[in-house]
Scaffold this active site. Sequence first.
Site, PDB file in Angstrom:
ATOM      1  N   ASN A  23       1.252  12.820   2.171  1.00  8.35           N
ATOM      2  CA  ASN A  23      -0.090  12.308   1.896  1.00  8.35           C
ATOM      3  C   ASN A  23      -1.114  13.421   1.702  1.00  8.35           C
ATOM      4  OD1 ASN A  23       0.874   9.721   2.024  1.00  8.35           O
ATOM      5  ND2 ASN A  23       0.196   9.340   4.115  1.00  8.35           N
ATOM      6  N   ASP A 121       4.125   1.566  -3.147  1.00  9.11           N
ATOM      7  CA  ASP A 121       4.703   0.571  -2.246  1.00  9.11           C
ATOM      8  C   ASP A 121       4.153  -0.828  -2.509  1.00  9.11           C
ATOM      9  OD1 ASP A 121       6.332   2.273  -0.832  1.00  9.11           O
ATOM     10  OD2 ASP A 121       4.772   2.823   0.586  1.00  9.11           O
TER      11      ASP A 121
END
Length: 436
Positions: A23, A121
């Site tokens: 991230n 996702d």
Amino acid sequence: MATFKVEGGHQLKGEITPQGAKNEVLQILCAVLLTPEKIKIENIPNIIDVNKLISILGDLGVKVNQLSEHAYEFQADEVNIDYLSSAAFKEDGKKLRGSIMLVGPMLARFGKGYIPKPGGDKIGRRRLDTHFEGFINLGAKFRYNKEEHFYGVEAKRLQGTDMLLDEASVTGTANIVMAAVLAKGTTTIYNAACEPYLQQLCNMLNRMGAKITGVGSNLLTIEGVERLGGTDHRVLPDMIEIGSWIGMAAMTRSELTIKNVSWENLGQIPRVFRKLGIKLEQKGDDIYIPKQDSYEIESYIDGSMLTVSDAPWPGFTPDLLSIVLVVSTQAKGTVLVHQKMFESRLFFVDKLIDMGAKVILCDPHRATVVGMNHKHSLKATTMTSPDIRAGISLLIAALSAKGTSIIHNVEQIDRGYQNIVERLQAVGAKIERIND
């Protein structure tokens, strides 16, 4: 398509080193577009999502020089802006949610930024409003092609302003910060995200010549500059992977040492796992997890059931709630897991129920877990990984289960965890990859 074959019920032992933070690096890679000078980045994880973004940067004309397996040098001195309007980018960009963070740097430096509706996702709605409202506040003109699901923003020169973000979005904050550093005048961002990974981005930009204050708080002040220069940067270890290995050790009743975790950047993670009864010790910059045959969930002072929920930093990260849920299935006691941000992230619990876990899905955001205290093992099954975090959670469940489990669609896990089969085998896991 690949599959994992996992023989569960074996205790693990040894050391495991977390990869660089996915991230963080997705933000850092996009920031190389802000300068024509060279930027060296170390501790880049070798995972699908990161490699896709590096490939997109190369297609944009960024010079990519791989120095070692986890170190790269980038130079964006001959960027091909026309690539952003190409059919190839419309196809490649939508496969990666992190591609949205290309827009801020491109808009700031070149006056235009485009992006197809990004993928990632399937965990519920993930709005882009925060990003584009921020760009509009800075003076950009917004357009959207409904037929192609293609977004665009354009501006001759962004203008600093005051803004309040409608949500403390990490990627939204990063995108707006990267746009504002080259804007004219001063920008203040209230309700900014303040995760360590965003702090890393801001500190890197300051080394490049940006003027950002308030780093680590939810109020950022950015004084725009004319240009930015090059720098060197090292990515933090991945806190989500660290939490995953803590959960894996507890579920398999194993003794593990997680190396070089950057304790000062872990926030609430050690505390939350300790509330689940998991023993973990700080040894230098490592986490040592002793073998535990049982771990008991704490209750509140009045004896009521513990709730574990996600919140913006410094609260508990939503990316680890799936791990908490799985670990709780073999704890002693009961816990309510409350996933506030994404309404589809808990839907993987049906796989755990198939394995014998005692989980009640109260609604799309909440699940009650009744732990079995290792008195009844989960049973092996065949399952499919729906997303990165649910995928690793199901893998942890399989490692603790009695029998041999099959996990399909493991490319989802590969998106966030590098060389996972080899790394788990090194600590004694019975896992193999089967390529179809």
